[in-house]
Design a protein around this motif. Structure first.
Motif, PDB file in Angstrom:
ATOM      1  N   ALA A  12      21.431 -20.706 -14.947  1.00  0.00           N
ATOM      2  CA  ALA A  12      21.904 -20.513 -16.124  1.00  0.00           C
ATOM      3  C   ALA A  12      23.255 -19.599 -16.415  1.00  0.00           C
ATOM      4  O   ALA A  12      24.121 -19.902 -16.974  1.00  0.00           O
ATOM      5  CB  ALA A  12      21.028 -19.818 -17.012  1.00  0.00           C
ATOM      6  N   PHE A  13      23.180 -18.482 -15.505  1.00  0.00           N
ATOM      7  CA  PHE A  13      24.627 -17.514 -15.385  1.00  0.00           C
ATOM      8  C   PHE A  13      25.869 -18.404 -14.971  1.00  0.00           C
ATOM      9  O   PHE A  13      26.724 -18.259 -15.411  1.00  0.00           O
ATOM     10  CB  PHE A  13      24.155 -16.422 -14.577  1.00  0.00           C
ATOM     11  CG  PHE A  13      25.495 -15.626 -14.290  1.00  0.00           C
ATOM     12  CD1 PHE A  13      25.694 -14.668 -15.260  1.00  0.00           C
ATOM     13  CD2 PHE A  13      26.327 -15.679 -13.243  1.00  0.00           C
ATOM     14  CE1 PHE A  13      26.635 -13.638 -15.317  1.00  0.00           C
ATOM     15  CE2 PHE A  13      27.387 -14.775 -13.412  1.00  0.00           C
ATOM     16  CZ  PHE A  13      27.556 -13.753 -14.165  1.00  0.00           C
ATOM     17  N   ALA A  14      25.331 -19.169 -13.718  1.00  0.00           N
ATOM     18  CA  ALA A  14      26.573 -20.086 -13.130  1.00  0.00           C
ATOM     19  C   ALA A  14      27.114 -21.044 -14.228  1.00  0.00           C
ATOM     20  O   ALA A  14      28.328 -21.456 -13.879  1.00  0.00           O
ATOM     21  CB  ALA A  14      26.422 -20.635 -11.957  1.00  0.00           C
ATOM     22  N   ALA A  15      26.351 -21.426 -15.392  1.00  0.00           N
ATOM     23  CA  ALA A  15      26.659 -22.654 -16.405  1.00  0.00           C
ATOM     24  C   ALA A  15      27.925 -22.020 -17.088  1.00  0.00           C
ATOM     25  O   ALA A  15      28.762 -22.959 -17.220  1.00  0.00           O
ATOM     26  CB  ALA A  15      25.527 -22.762 -17.327  1.00  0.00           C
ATOM     27  N   ARG A  16      28.341 -20.843 -17.131  1.00  0.00           N
ATOM     28  CA  ARG A  16      29.408 -20.220 -18.071  1.00  0.00           C
ATOM     29  C   ARG A  16      30.692 -20.657 -17.002  1.00  0.00           C
ATOM     30  O   ARG A  16      31.544 -20.919 -17.663  1.00  0.00           O
ATOM     31  CB  ARG A  16      29.084 -18.985 -18.232  1.00  0.00           C
ATOM     32  CG  ARG A  16      29.353 -17.916 -16.824  1.00  0.00           C
ATOM     33  CD  ARG A  16      28.949 -16.571 -17.244  1.00  0.00           C
ATOM     34  NE  ARG A  16      30.097 -15.852 -17.085  1.00  0.00           N
ATOM     35  CZ  ARG A  16      29.971 -14.615 -17.004  1.00  0.00           C
ATOM     36  NH1 ARG A  16      29.101 -13.791 -17.285  1.00  0.00           N
ATOM     37  NH2 ARG A  16      31.258 -13.717 -16.898  1.00  0.00           N
ATOM     38  N   TYR A  17      30.463 -20.741 -15.831  1.00  0.00           N
ATOM     39  CA  TYR A  17      31.686 -21.092 -14.967  1.00  0.00           C
ATOM     40  C   TYR A  17      31.713 -22.897 -15.029  1.00  0.00           C
ATOM     41  O   TYR A  17      32.863 -23.424 -15.077  1.00  0.00           O
ATOM     42  CB  TYR A  17      31.495 -20.735 -13.526  1.00  0.00           C
ATOM     43  CG  TYR A  17      31.567 -19.141 -13.546  1.00  0.00           C
ATOM     44  CD1 TYR A  17      32.365 -18.324 -14.286  1.00  0.00           C
ATOM     45  CD2 TYR A  17      30.743 -18.385 -12.665  1.00  0.00           C
ATOM     46  CE1 TYR A  17      32.308 -16.785 -14.398  1.00  0.00           C
ATOM     47  CE2 TYR A  17      30.496 -17.118 -12.700  1.00  0.00           C
ATOM     48  CZ  TYR A  17      31.573 -16.356 -13.485  1.00  0.00           C
ATOM     49  OH  TYR A  17      31.525 -14.931 -13.250  1.00  0.00           O
ATOM     50  N   VAL A  18      30.589 -23.542 -14.506  1.00  0.00           N
ATOM     51  CA  VAL A  18      30.676 -25.011 -14.493  1.00  0.00           C
ATOM     52  C   VAL A  18      31.267 -25.642 -15.616  1.00  0.00           C
ATOM     53  O   VAL A  18      31.931 -26.467 -15.558  1.00  0.00           O
ATOM     54  CB  VAL A  18      29.219 -25.235 -13.999  1.00  0.00           C
ATOM     55  CG1 VAL A  18      29.217 -27.062 -14.128  1.00  0.00           C
ATOM     56  CG2 VAL A  18      28.907 -24.714 -12.623  1.00  0.00           C
ATOM     57  N   ASN A  19      30.746 -25.072 -16.967  1.00  0.00           N
ATOM     58  CA  ASN A  19      31.052 -25.736 -18.135  1.00  0.00           C
ATOM     59  C   ASN A  19      32.474 -25.415 -18.599  1.00  0.00           C
ATOM     60  O   ASN A  19      32.810 -26.285 -19.604  1.00  0.00           O
ATOM     61  CB  ASN A  19      30.078 -25.164 -19.305  1.00  0.00           C
ATOM     62  CG  ASN A  19      28.554 -25.495 -18.926  1.00  0.00           C
ATOM     63  OD1 ASN A  19      28.357 -26.397 -18.503  1.00  0.00           O
ATOM     64  ND2 ASN A  19      27.824 -24.659 -19.669  1.00  0.00           N
ATOM     65  N   LEU A  20      33.245 -24.552 -17.859  1.00  0.00           N
ATOM     66  CA  LEU A  20      34.688 -24.323 -17.993  1.00  0.00           C
ATOM     67  C   LEU A  20      35.659 -25.440 -17.524  1.00  0.00           C
ATOM     68  O   LEU A  20      36.815 -25.583 -17.692  1.00  0.00           O
ATOM     69  CB  LEU A  20      35.167 -23.057 -17.700  1.00  0.00           C
ATOM     70  CG  LEU A  20      34.664 -21.898 -18.462  1.00  0.00           C
ATOM     71  CD1 LEU A  20      35.151 -20.503 -17.633  1.00  0.00           C
ATOM     72  CD2 LEU A  20      35.435 -21.903 -19.843  1.00  0.00           C
ATOM     73  N   VAL A  21      35.056 -26.300 -16.416  1.00  0.00           N
ATOM     74  CA  VAL A  21      35.691 -27.137 -15.738  1.00  0.00           C
ATOM     75  C   VAL A  21      35.659 -28.581 -16.462  1.00  0.00           C
ATOM     76  O   VAL A  21      34.519 -29.096 -16.920  1.00  0.00           O
ATOM     77  CB  VAL A  21      34.880 -27.323 -14.329  1.00  0.00           C
ATOM     78  CG1 VAL A  21      35.758 -28.419 -13.304  1.00  0.00           C
ATOM     79  CG2 VAL A  21      35.047 -25.824 -13.567  1.00  0.00           C
ATOM     80  N   GLY A  22      36.905 -29.272 -16.368  1.00  0.00           N
ATOM     81  CA  GLY A  22      37.035 -30.338 -17.103  1.00  0.00           C
ATOM     82  C   GLY A  22      36.633 -31.635 -16.310  1.00  0.00           C
ATOM     83  O   GLY A  22      35.714 -31.347 -15.179  1.00  0.00           O
ATOM     84  N   ASP A  23      36.965 -32.755 -16.836  1.00  0.00           N
ATOM     85  CA  ASP A  23      36.432 -33.918 -16.091  1.00  0.00           C
ATOM     86  C   ASP A  23      37.100 -34.571 -14.949  1.00  0.00           C
ATOM     87  O   ASP A  23      36.469 -35.758 -14.518  1.00  0.00           O
ATOM     88  CB  ASP A  23      36.091 -34.837 -17.166  1.00  0.00           C
ATOM     89  CG  ASP A  23      35.102 -34.510 -18.219  1.00  0.00           C
ATOM     90  OD1 ASP A  23      34.091 -33.739 -17.820  1.00  0.00           O
ATOM     91  OD2 ASP A  23      35.178 -34.883 -19.379  1.00  0.00           O
ATOM     92  N   GLU A  24      38.333 -34.049 -14.370  1.00  0.00           N
ATOM     93  CA  GLU A  24      39.185 -34.505 -13.489  1.00  0.00           C
ATOM     94  C   GLU A  24      38.355 -34.228 -12.332  1.00  0.00           C
ATOM     95  O   GLU A  24      37.338 -33.523 -12.177  1.00  0.00           O
ATOM     96  CB  GLU A  24      40.275 -33.907 -13.572  1.00  0.00           C
ATOM     97  CG  GLU A  24      41.197 -34.100 -14.839  1.00  0.00           C
ATOM     98  CD  GLU A  24      41.050 -33.120 -15.847  1.00  0.00           C
ATOM     99  OE1 GLU A  24      40.276 -32.138 -15.400  1.00  0.00           O
ATOM    100  OE2 GLU A  24      41.379 -33.402 -16.997  1.00  0.00           O
ATOM    101  N   PRO A  25      38.522 -35.045 -11.142  1.00  0.00           N
ATOM    102  CA  PRO A  25      38.047 -34.878  -9.871  1.00  0.00           C
ATOM    103  C   PRO A  25      38.080 -33.306  -9.669  1.00  0.00           C
ATOM    104  O   PRO A  25      39.300 -32.853  -9.562  1.00  0.00           O
ATOM    105  CB  PRO A  25      38.630 -35.689  -8.902  1.00  0.00           C
ATOM    106  CG  PRO A  25      39.266 -36.724  -9.846  1.00  0.00           C
ATOM    107  CD  PRO A  25      39.499 -36.223 -11.069  1.00  0.00           C
ATOM    108  N   ILE A  26      37.285 -32.723  -8.880  1.00  0.00           N
ATOM    109  CA  ILE A  26      37.091 -31.132  -8.677  1.00  0.00           C
ATOM    110  C   ILE A  26      38.080 -30.917  -7.975  1.00  0.00           C
ATOM    111  O   ILE A  26      38.913 -29.793  -7.630  1.00  0.00           O
ATOM    112  CB  ILE A  26      35.664 -30.792  -8.420  1.00  0.00           C
ATOM    113  CG1 ILE A  26      35.949 -29.276  -8.161  1.00  0.00           C
ATOM    114  CG2 ILE A  26      35.349 -31.403  -6.775  1.00  0.00           C
ATOM    115  CD1 ILE A  26      36.011 -28.488  -9.576  1.00  0.00           C
TER     116      ILE A  26
END
Length: 169
Positions: A12-26
């Motif tokens: 859940a803590f890491a979700a704050r980072y993952v959720n900032l990332v857009g939908d383009e290929p990583i």
């Protein structure tokens, strides 16, 4: 191809980072951000580099050094978990900061280090198979997949760029 991780692949803590990332290929996001982050930090004056927005907060140099340190830790976790399902300890960012010399270095030097660390991360993530990207291990007491770590690297960077823009510039 590294697909977006599912919510059960990170804490859940890491979700704050993952959720900032857009939908383009990583991998494209990581590559594009490598250059834009480099340009942001190298575009700052050397006088601004030692600025902290409040007592006890990191300087801009320390923030950038922390970003490189964190990426190294996350990339090592990705490497380890792509090879075996193991448990790795957490890391305390404040303890890590105590042992640094970031403030004695130039901002340009730190920006070059960050850019180089990112280049290394890109080589790692490009080399992974799809199966390796979904493998998991335990870090800081939480299960996390290799691909989630790629997203966490990008999101952690974006988190600090947002702080830089909101509180430092």
């Amino acid at each position: 191809m590294i697909n977006r991780p599912q919510p059960d692949e990170y804490s859940a803590f890491a979700a704050r980072y993952v959720n900032l990332v857009g939908d383009e290929p990583i991998l494209e996001i990581l590559k594009n951000n490598q250059q834009s982050t480099y340009e942001i930090f190298t575009g700052l004056s050397s006088g601004k580099a030692d600025y902290a927005y409040a007592e006890g907060k990191w300087t801009i140099k320390q923030m950038l050094g922390h970003m490189a340190d964190t990426e190294r830790v996350f990339a090592f976790r990705a490497l380890a978990f792509s090879r075996e399902a193991i448990e790795l300890p957490g890391f305390d960012q404040d303890v890590y900061m105590e042992g640094t010399t970031f403030n004695s270095r130039s901002l340009k030097d730190l920006a070059n280090e960050f850019k180089t660390v990112r280049e290394s991360s890109l080589y790692l993530f490009k080399s992974l198979t799809e199966n390796q990207s979904t493998q998991k291990g335990i870090a800081s007491g939480n299960p996390v997949s290799v691909r989630a770590l790629a997203y966490m690297i990008a999101g952690h960077e974006l988190h600090h760029i947002n702080i830089l823009k909101e509180r430092y510039l």
